[in-house]
Design an enzyme around this catalytic site. Structure first.
Site, short mmCIF file in Angstrom:
data_model
loop_
_atom_site.label_atom_id
_atom_site.label_comp_id
_atom_site.label_asym_id
_atom_site.label_seq_id
_atom_site.Cartn_x
_atom_site.Cartn_y
_atom_site.Cartn_z
N GLU A 1 0.84 -1.17 0.00
CA GLU A 1 0.14 -0.08 0.32
C GLU A 1 0.96 1.51 0.03
O GLU A 1 0.78 1.65 0.76
CB GLU A 1 -0.88 -0.12 1.06
CG GLU A 1 -2.05 -1.26 1.24
CD GLU A 1 -2.82 -1.25 2.21
OE1 GLU A 1 -2.92 0.07 3.74
OE2 GLU A 1 -4.03 -2.05 2.28
N GLU B 1 -5.22 -8.63 0.95
CA GLU B 1 -5.70 -8.73 2.18
C GLU B 1 -7.09 -8.26 2.07
O GLU B 1 -7.59 -7.71 0.86
CB GLU B 1 -5.42 -7.42 2.83
CG GLU B 1 -3.98 -7.30 3.38
CD GLU B 1 -2.96 -6.24 3.95
OE1 GLU B 1 -4.15 -5.51 4.53
OE2 GLU B 1 -2.20 -5.96 4.23
C1 BGP Z 1 -4.16 -1.95 5.78
C2 BGP Z 1 -3.14 -2.29 6.26
C3 BGP Z 1 -2.58 -3.50 6.90
C4 BGP Z 1 -3.72 -3.28 8.38
C5 BGP Z 1 -5.33 -3.62 7.79
C6 BGP Z 1 -6.23 -3.07 8.56
O1 BGP Z 1 -4.36 -0.83 5.40
O2 BGP Z 1 -2.17 -2.96 5.02
O3 BGP Z 1 -1.21 -3.50 7.73
O4 BGP Z 1 -3.93 -2.42 9.49
O5 BGP Z 1 -5.31 -2.22 6.56
O6 BGP Z 1 -6.74 -1.51 8.81
P1 BGP Z 1 -6.42 -1.23 10.55
O7 BGP Z 1 -5.18 -2.05 11.17
O8 BGP Z 1 -5.99 0.64 10.33
O9 BGP Z 1 -7.63 -1.13 10.82
#
Ligand code: BGP
Length: 470
Positions: A166, A367
């Site tokens: 990302e 993801e």
């Molecule tokens: C994505 C990231 C992850 C993870 C996920 C969940 O953007 O790549 O690292 O954190 O989001 O989001 P959050 O942790 O902000 O709830």
């Protein structure tokens, strides 16, 4: 209704080094370690990354639990700030090498394919302080040294490499919307950082192709794709959505797959006097070092309408929001804990977009997932969290992935965020995403109902979609 998947489909889950390992034995700090040191109150309940989910100490047991829930692949990242001691020279830390070797070997021993990413927001803090981090092309070259070390040290056993997770979130978080250190608001720098990250990815790909001896080896990048849908079909809303898509999706995607940035975007940035500084040599590097595979992180769509702020108010500091406003569509379905809209069909739109506009490049869902607070609410008498909401979330997303595949999109896998509840950037342990829960006080890990469900899907390579969800 039976939903089936192609042979050898990747059933897995993703985490990152900084969110799972803990800081144990790390000589260097990354920007999040450092931010926590200087401003712990910026993090939910002041919980920092020091212990995370203890993966540094418990990787063997954690990987065996992943095996137990049927994962055939697992993504994590190598922390630059753990592997490298001297960033200028690129010299390695022996314990870092030992640790990542052990993780990779353990995955292979357990029959789990290790998928390795290189930067997951975790720039070494000293490079931010000394050089302005990704604003600097010197840092781009230091990153290539780190990447080359990784390829040489682990490339014999790791066949699936990703240069960044990302990159847009680094731009948004650190340079526009203040959720990553150093929390700047600087459109011109943001645009340069977007370019430098693209250049860094291409240079790492070039390095990989130079040093790689593994015939199976592939390299790609992981992008958060967030389809932007216009509030109405009015030309104004459509043009807002067009720009939002250029900025949020096509900028990194075009450069990675087609080797150049979208013309419309470049024209707008040029007109606004914020276009990045680039050379012909760099442009050629980006053009000739395209990805083999794409990882797509998808959580939520983006709804947009024409901007309400006059562009004059943004004359001093350029912001992408000059061209669009976020639109809170009435009646949209929400994950209230995280504040993200749930719209699984967007994965189908992504699948067809890749099929039709991006050479149908091989891709996987790298993801997807649902963060929920206070999951103890759902504990049953046997101590298992009954996370039916997560099972439903996955079913609905997989349904649209499978539909995209049945219409020819070249998707080869699905990774959930995340195998074991892990630390999150500013939110620490507020929202949990795992198939396995983690008691952060005792580090006792327990498979959730979704973990057992996922195991079944992975083993069968199919699942039955409940009629009421279609
Ligand atoms: C994505 C990231 C992850 C993870 C996920 C969940 O953007 O790549 O690292 O954190 O989001 O989001 P959050 O942790 O902000 O709830």
């Amino acid at each position: 209704m039976n939903i089936t998947f192609p042979e050898n489909f990747w059933w897995g889950a993703a985490t990152s080094g900084p969110q799972s390992e803990g800081r144990f034995n790390k000589k260097q700090a990354n920007v999040f370690d450092y931010w926590y040191e200087i401003e712990p109150e910026a993090f939910y309940e002041q919980v920092g990354p020091d212990t995370a989910s203890n993966f540094y100490n418990s990787y063997k047991k954690d990987i065996s639990m992943m095996k137990e829930i049927g994962l055939n692949s697992f993504r994590t990242s190598i922390q630059w700030s753990r592997l490298i001691d001297d960033f200028e020279e690129g010299t390695v830390n022996e314990d870092g090498v030992r640790f990542y070797n052990a993780v990779i070997d353990e995955c292979i021993a357990q029959g789990i394919r290790p998928v390795i990413n290189l930067v997951h927001f975790d720039l070494p803090a000293v490079l931010q302080e000394q050089y302005g981090g990704w604003e600097s092309k010197h840092v781009v070259d230091l990153y290539v040294k780190f990447a080359t070390q990784c390829f040489q040290l682990f490339g014999d056993r790791v066949s699936d490499w990703f240069t960044f997770n990302e990159p847009l979130v680094i731009v948004d978080g650190a340079y526009l919307y203040q959720f990553h250190y150093p929390n700047l608001v600087d459109g011109k720098k943001a645009v340069q950082v977007a370019y430098n990250l693209t250049l860094a990815s291409a240079k790492a790909i070039a390095a990989y192709r130079r040093v790689n001896k593994n015939k199976e080896g592939k390299i790609g990048t992981i992008l958060n794709l967030t389809p932007s849908y216009p509030a109405t079909q009015s030309p104004e809303d459509q043009s807002a959505a067009h720009f939002a898509n250029l900025w949020m999706n096509d900028m990194f995607l075009d450069a990675a797959v087609k080797g150049s940035f979208p013309k419309d975007l470049v024209e707008i940035l040029k007109k606004d006097n914020v276009l990045w500084d680039s050379t012909e040599e760099e442009t050629n590097i980006i053009n000739t070092n395209r990805i083999d595979v794409l990882g797509v992180n998808f959580y939520h769509p983006h709804r947009v309408k024409q901007p309400s702020i006059s562009s004059d108010s943004l004359a001093v500091n350029w912001m992408p929001n000059k061209y669009f406003d976020n639109y809170d569509m009435p009646g949209r379905r929400m994950n209230v804990d995280k504040g993200w809209e749930i719209y699984p069909q967007a994965l189908y739109d992504i699948a067809l977009n890749i099929r039709d506009n991006y050479d149908n490049i091989p891709w996987f869902v790298s993801e997807n997932g649902m963060g929920v607070s206070k999951e103890e609410r759902y504990l049953n008498a046997d101590g298992v969290i009954e996370d039916d909401y997560r099972i439903q979330f996955i079913q609905e997303h997989l349904y649209w992935v499978a539909k995209g595949i049945s219409e020819g999109s070249n998707c080869f896998g699905y990774h959930l965020w995340t195998p074991i509840d892990c630390w999150s950037w500013k939110n620490a342990y507020r929202n949990r995403y795992g198939l396995i829960s983690n008691n952060i006080h005792t580090q006792v890990k327990t498979i959730k109902k979704s973990g057992y469900w996922f195991k079944n899907v992975a083993e069968e390579n199919k699942f039955i979609m409940p009629d009421d969800l279609i």
